[in-house]
Design a protein around this motif. Structure first.
Motif, PDB file in Angstrom:
ATOM      1  N   GLY A   1      -9.727   1.572   6.169  1.00  0.00           N
ATOM      2  CA  GLY A   1      -8.721   1.908   5.129  1.00  0.00           C
ATOM      3  C   GLY A   1      -7.435   1.367   5.258  1.00  0.00           C
ATOM      4  O   GLY A   1      -6.938   1.463   6.310  1.00  0.00           O
ATOM      5  N   SER A   2      -7.231   1.635   3.799  1.00  0.00           N
ATOM      6  CA  SER A   2      -5.388   1.066   3.535  1.00  0.00           C
ATOM      7  C   SER A   2      -4.966   2.817   3.856  1.00  0.00           C
ATOM      8  O   SER A   2      -3.303   1.553   4.848  1.00  0.00           O
ATOM      9  CB  SER A   2      -5.262   0.347   2.628  1.00  0.00           C
ATOM     10  N   ASP A   3      -5.208   3.514   4.097  1.00  0.00           N
ATOM     11  CA  ASP A   3      -4.290   3.846   5.316  1.00  0.00           C
ATOM     12  C   ASP A   3      -3.505   3.891   6.286  1.00  0.00           C
ATOM     13  O   ASP A   3      -3.171   3.828   6.461  1.00  0.00           O
ATOM     14  CB  ASP A   3      -4.728   5.844   4.796  1.00  0.00           C
TER      15      ASP A   3
ATOM     16  N   ASN B   1       0.894   1.528 -10.275  1.00  0.00           N
ATOM     17  CA  ASN B   1       1.091   2.664  -9.059  1.00  0.00           C
ATOM     18  C   ASN B   1       0.352   4.054  -9.623  1.00  0.00           C
ATOM     19  O   ASN B   1      -0.171   4.274 -10.256  1.00  0.00           O
ATOM     20  CB  ASN B   1       2.785   2.984 -10.130  1.00  0.00           C
ATOM     21  N   ASN B   2      -0.282   4.487  -8.298  1.00  0.00           N
ATOM     22  CA  ASN B   2      -0.804   5.744  -7.957  1.00  0.00           C
ATOM     23  C   ASN B   2       0.079   7.175  -8.227  1.00  0.00           C
ATOM     24  O   ASN B   2       1.176   7.012  -6.753  1.00  0.00           O
ATOM     25  CB  ASN B   2      -1.893   6.005  -7.116  1.00  0.00           C
ATOM     26  N   PRO B   3       0.610   7.550  -9.186  1.00  0.00           N
ATOM     27  CA  PRO B   3      -0.666   7.715 -10.134  1.00  0.00           C
ATOM     28  C   PRO B   3      -0.097   8.241 -11.322  1.00  0.00           C
ATOM     29  O   PRO B   3      -1.057   8.193 -12.647  1.00  0.00           O
ATOM     30  CB  PRO B   3      -0.868   9.592  -9.797  1.00  0.00           C
TER      31      PRO B   3
ATOM     32  N   VAL C   1       3.546  -4.667  -0.766  1.00  0.00           N
ATOM     33  CA  VAL C   1       3.484  -3.955  -2.515  1.00  0.00           C
ATOM     34  C   VAL C   1       1.323  -4.027  -2.392  1.00  0.00           C
ATOM     35  O   VAL C   1       0.582  -4.094  -1.686  1.00  0.00           O
ATOM     36  CB  VAL C   1       3.362  -5.258  -3.459  1.00  0.00           C
ATOM     37  N   ASP C   2       1.951  -1.955  -2.620  1.00  0.00           N
ATOM     38  CA  ASP C   2       0.227  -1.304  -2.515  1.00  0.00           C
ATOM     39  C   ASP C   2      -0.514  -1.719  -3.819  1.00  0.00           C
ATOM     40  O   ASP C   2      -0.380  -1.450  -5.303  1.00  0.00           O
ATOM     41  CB  ASP C   2       0.494  -0.327  -2.424  1.00  0.00           C
ATOM     42  N   GLU C   3      -1.563  -2.939  -3.824  1.00  0.00           N
ATOM     43  CA  GLU C   3      -2.265  -3.584  -5.157  1.00  0.00           C
ATOM     44  C   GLU C   3      -3.841  -2.494  -4.082  1.00  0.00           C
ATOM     45  O   GLU C   3      -5.301  -3.042  -4.486  1.00  0.00           O
ATOM     46  CB  GLU C   3      -2.656  -4.642  -4.882  1.00  0.00           C
ATOM     47  N   ALA C   4      -4.135  -1.200  -3.876  1.00  0.00           N
ATOM     48  CA  ALA C   4      -5.026  -0.636  -3.653  1.00  0.00           C
ATOM     49  C   ALA C   4      -6.140  -0.473  -5.202  1.00  0.00           C
ATOM     50  O   ALA C   4      -7.562  -0.988  -5.123  1.00  0.00           O
ATOM     51  CB  ALA C   4      -4.774   0.822  -3.681  1.00  0.00           C
ATOM     52  N   TYR C   5      -5.541  -0.903  -6.727  1.00  0.00           N
ATOM     53  CA  TYR C   5      -6.126  -0.777  -7.536  1.00  0.00           C
ATOM     54  C   TYR C   5      -5.547  -1.863  -8.230  1.00  0.00           C
ATOM     55  O   TYR C   5      -6.210  -2.521  -9.405  1.00  0.00           O
ATOM     56  CB  TYR C   5      -5.310   0.075  -8.685  1.00  0.00           C
ATOM     57  N   GLY C   6      -5.036  -2.727  -8.056  1.00  0.00           N
ATOM     58  CA  GLY C   6      -5.185  -4.568  -8.149  1.00  0.00           C
ATOM     59  C   GLY C   6      -6.728  -5.371  -8.993  1.00  0.00           C
ATOM     60  O   GLY C   6      -5.859  -5.792  -9.678  1.00  0.00           O
TER      61      GLY C   6
ATOM     62  N   LYS D   1      -4.357  -4.178   0.009  1.00  0.00           N
ATOM     63  CA  LYS D   1      -5.449  -3.825  -0.605  1.00  0.00           C
ATOM     64  C   LYS D   1      -6.346  -3.372   0.054  1.00  0.00           C
ATOM     65  O   LYS D   1      -6.442  -2.461   1.460  1.00  0.00           O
ATOM     66  CB  LYS D   1      -6.109  -5.453  -0.439  1.00  0.00           C
ATOM     67  N   THR D   2      -7.731  -2.819  -0.821  1.00  0.00           N
ATOM     68  CA  THR D   2      -8.507  -1.696   0.360  1.00  0.00           C
ATOM     69  C   THR D   2      -9.925  -2.009  -0.808  1.00  0.00           C
ATOM     70  O   THR D   2     -10.071  -3.246  -1.672  1.00  0.00           O
ATOM     71  CB  THR D   2      -8.063  -0.646  -0.208  1.00  0.00           C
ATOM     72  N   PHE D   3     -10.984  -2.064   0.170  1.00  0.00           N
ATOM     73  CA  PHE D   3     -12.816  -1.926  -0.383  1.00  0.00           C
ATOM     74  C   PHE D   3     -12.880  -0.676  -0.650  1.00  0.00           C
ATOM     75  O   PHE D   3     -13.687  -0.280  -1.187  1.00  0.00           O
ATOM     76  CB  PHE D   3     -12.695  -2.187   0.448  1.00  0.00           C
ATOM     77  N   SER D   4     -12.086   0.146  -0.832  1.00  0.00           N
ATOM     78  CA  SER D   4     -12.072   1.790  -1.244  1.00  0.00           C
ATOM     79  C   SER D   4     -12.475   2.168  -3.207  1.00  0.00           C
ATOM     80  O   SER D   4     -12.564   2.769  -3.135  1.00  0.00           O
ATOM     81  CB  SER D   4     -11.459   2.736  -0.814  1.00  0.00           C
ATOM     82  N   LYS D   5     -11.861   1.072  -3.932  1.00  0.00           N
ATOM     83  CA  LYS D   5     -11.635   1.369  -5.129  1.00  0.00           C
ATOM     84  C   LYS D   5     -12.583   0.024  -5.951  1.00  0.00           C
ATOM     85  O   LYS D   5     -14.021   0.829  -5.929  1.00  0.00           O
ATOM     86  CB  LYS D   5     -10.491   1.270  -5.929  1.00  0.00           C
TER      87      LYS D   5
ATOM     88  N   LEU E   1     -17.229   3.889   3.572  1.00  0.00           N
ATOM     89  CA  LEU E   1     -16.567   2.844   5.076  1.00  0.00           C
ATOM     90  C   LEU E   1     -15.132   2.850   5.823  1.00  0.00           C
ATOM     91  O   LEU E   1     -15.086   2.061   6.885  1.00  0.00           O
ATOM     92  CB  LEU E   1     -17.772   2.371   4.571  1.00  0.00           C
ATOM     93  N   ARG E   2     -14.186   2.594   4.646  1.00  0.00           N
ATOM     94  CA  ARG E   2     -12.772   2.703   4.782  1.00  0.00           C
ATOM     95  C   ARG E   2     -12.482   1.686   5.824  1.00  0.00           C
ATOM     96  O   ARG E   2     -13.065   1.340   6.996  1.00  0.00           O
ATOM     97  CB  ARG E   2     -13.081   4.241   6.844  1.00  0.00           C
ATOM     98  N   ILE E   3     -12.643   0.688   4.782  1.00  0.00           N
ATOM     99  CA  ILE E   3     -12.075  -0.521   4.716  1.00  0.00           C
ATOM    100  C   ILE E   3     -10.914  -1.385   3.936  1.00  0.00           C
ATOM    101  O   ILE E   3     -11.083  -0.771   2.589  1.00  0.00           O
ATOM    102  CB  ILE E   3     -12.979  -1.662   4.572  1.00  0.00           C
TER     103      ILE E   3
HETATM  104  N1  PMP Z   1      -3.004   3.072  -1.298  1.00  0.00           N
HETATM  105  C1  PMP Z   1      -3.429   3.242  -3.223  1.00  0.00           C
HETATM  106  C2  PMP Z   1      -2.257   3.821  -4.012  1.00  0.00           C
HETATM  107  C3  PMP Z   1      -3.874   4.950  -3.250  1.00  0.00           C
HETATM  108  O1  PMP Z   1      -4.050   5.669  -3.879  1.00  0.00           O
HETATM  109  C4  PMP Z   1      -5.056   4.886  -2.129  1.00  0.00           C
HETATM  110  C5  PMP Z   1      -6.265   6.042  -2.047  1.00  0.00           C
HETATM  111  N2  PMP Z   1      -6.095   7.100  -2.511  1.00  0.00           N
HETATM  112  C6  PMP Z   1      -4.958   4.216  -0.803  1.00  0.00           C
HETATM  113  C7  PMP Z   1      -3.729   3.220  -0.350  1.00  0.00           C
HETATM  114  C8  PMP Z   1      -5.699   4.427   0.963  1.00  0.00           C
HETATM  115  O2  PMP Z   1      -6.891   4.211   0.217  1.00  0.00           O
HETATM  116  P1  PMP Z   1      -8.130   3.500   0.883  1.00  0.00           P
HETATM  117  O3  PMP Z   1      -7.307   4.698   2.905  1.00  0.00           O
HETATM  118  O4  PMP Z   1      -8.809   4.644   1.122  1.00  0.00           O
HETATM  119  O5  PMP Z   1      -7.840   2.239   1.402  1.00  0.00           O
END
Ligand code: PMP
Length: 354
Positions: free
Chosen positions: A86-88, A160-162, A185-190, A211-215, A222-224
């Motif tokens: 996860g990007s966490d 940006n979240n949220p 630069v967090d592009e989780a929603y890129g 970046k993330t595979f979660s979105k 599966l946490r990548i």
């Molecule tokens: N960055 C942002 C901006 C998020 O909103 C989230 C999840 N809500 C994460 C990172 C972490 O996501 P994940 O660990 O599932 O990749």
């Protein structure tokens, strides 16, 4: 019982993932994909397991093949990629790598809470810089906070979240070029917007894109997650990465997802269509303010956020309540779901707003 926790962590408020004990008909609170992994990927994974998953062996600690796939997906070299659970986990790794006890970390607010939480856990000090009008990034504010606090790390989140808005390329350049530290630069929603800061990596050796595979790629369970940066920086970051941090099943699933990008792209397009539909429809409902969003969620403001959130829950719809955040009074964040979920959310909001 005696409190064994470190003194400086006693008041730490951990991440709130909400109530998982109740079953909701529509789960629109965590910006996940509304669809499970594609049938094609499931079948390929099942076949792989049946022909010998080798789960008695440790996974590839360096995610060698997955990094190759990510490299192609993002148009970078595999040496520029570090993969995490996860990007966490990548956020935690970055803070561990660059922030010493007492060091400052700049975080925008309102934004994703884990930047602040991991900073506290590391013994760092987060400085929260409020976003400007309509949640826009204010580079002047950020740059003066950098000059004042001399942070080791600056987090920016785009979209940006949220709040759903993005930071502009020239703003990231302005911050990164004037700063002798790491900018993330967090592009989780890129994938839900145009453009990425990856193209700046050549001229910004201190930039990390997260970046993330979660979105958009739909693998939250599966946490990548991964980050992309200069190869030398990736080497430094990898030093503090726990060994075997990404399990072998998830590595396979992520690779197979990238082998089926046609489905991913189709799903992203559908989310974008649904986002537009939700935005336009919610805007028409008297009493609701909707903020434009470039992500897979919308932030809305209502006259009474907590009451609306509870009423939605009673109807089996779970959204995220930000009402108590000082910058987000009476705001709720709703994930863009599939058509059915979005329609139910709209019907419920019409009823609640009377
Ligand atoms: N960055 C942002 C901006 C998020 O909103 C989230 C999840 N809500 C994460 C990172 C972490 O996501 P994940 O660990 O599932 O990749």
């Amino acid at each position: 019982m005696k409190n064994y926790l470190r003194n400086d962590l006693i008041d730490l408020v951990p991440y709130d993932e909400g109530d998982r004990t109740r079953i909701y008909k529509y789960k629109l609170d965590a910006n996940e994909s509304p669809w499970d992994i594609p049938e094609r990927v499931k079948k390929a994974l099942a076949k792989e397991i049946m022909s010998g998953g080798n789960f008695n062996r440790y996974p590839d600690s360096n995610c060698t093949l997955l990094r190759k796939y990510i490299g192609q997906y993002c148009n970078v070299f595999p040496e520029q990629v570090v993969v995490g659970s996860g990007s966490d986990e990548i956020i935690q790794i970055l803070v561990t790598a660059f922030v010493n006890k007492g060091d400052y970390v700049i975080c925008p607010t309102p934004s994703f809470g884990m930047y602040r939480i991991f900073t506290s856990i590391s013994g760092g000090k987060s400085v929260e810089i409020p976003l400007a009008k309509n949640f826009q990034y204010d580079t002047e504010n950020i740059n003066s906070a950098i000059n004042k606090h001399k942070p080791k790390l600056v987090f920016l989140c785009s979209p940006n979240n949220p709040t759903g808005n993005v930071i502009e390329v020239n703003q990231v350049l302005e911050i990164t070029k004037n700063f002798d530290g790491i900018v993330v630069v967090d592009e989780a929603y890129g994938e839900f917007t145009q453009g990425t800061m990856i193209s700046l990596l050549d001229e910004c050796p201190n930039l990390v894109v997260l970046k993330t595979f979660s979105k958009a790629l739909g693998l939250a369970g599966l946490r990548i997650g991964y980050c992309i940066c200069a190869p030398e920086l990736a080497k430094q970051i990898s030093k503090v990465k726990p060994p075997y941090n990404v399990n072998s099943f998830s590595q396979k699933a992520a690779i197979m997802t990238l082998e089926n990008q046609d489905i991913v792209k189709e799903r992203i397009s559908e989310i974008l269509r649904q986002r537009e539909f939700l935005y336009q429809t919610l805007k028409q409902i008297p009493g609701i303010d909707v903020y434009p969003s470039e992500a897979n969620f919308l932030l809305i403001r209502v006259p009474n956020g907590t009451m609306t959130w509870k009423k939605l829950m009673d109807k089996g719809i779970l959204v995220r309540n930000f009402s108590h955040n000082p910058h987000l009074e009476n705001c709720l964040r709703v994930t863009v779901g599939d058509q059915m979920a979005n329609q139910c959310f709209i019907d419920a909001m019409k009823e609640i707003m009377g």
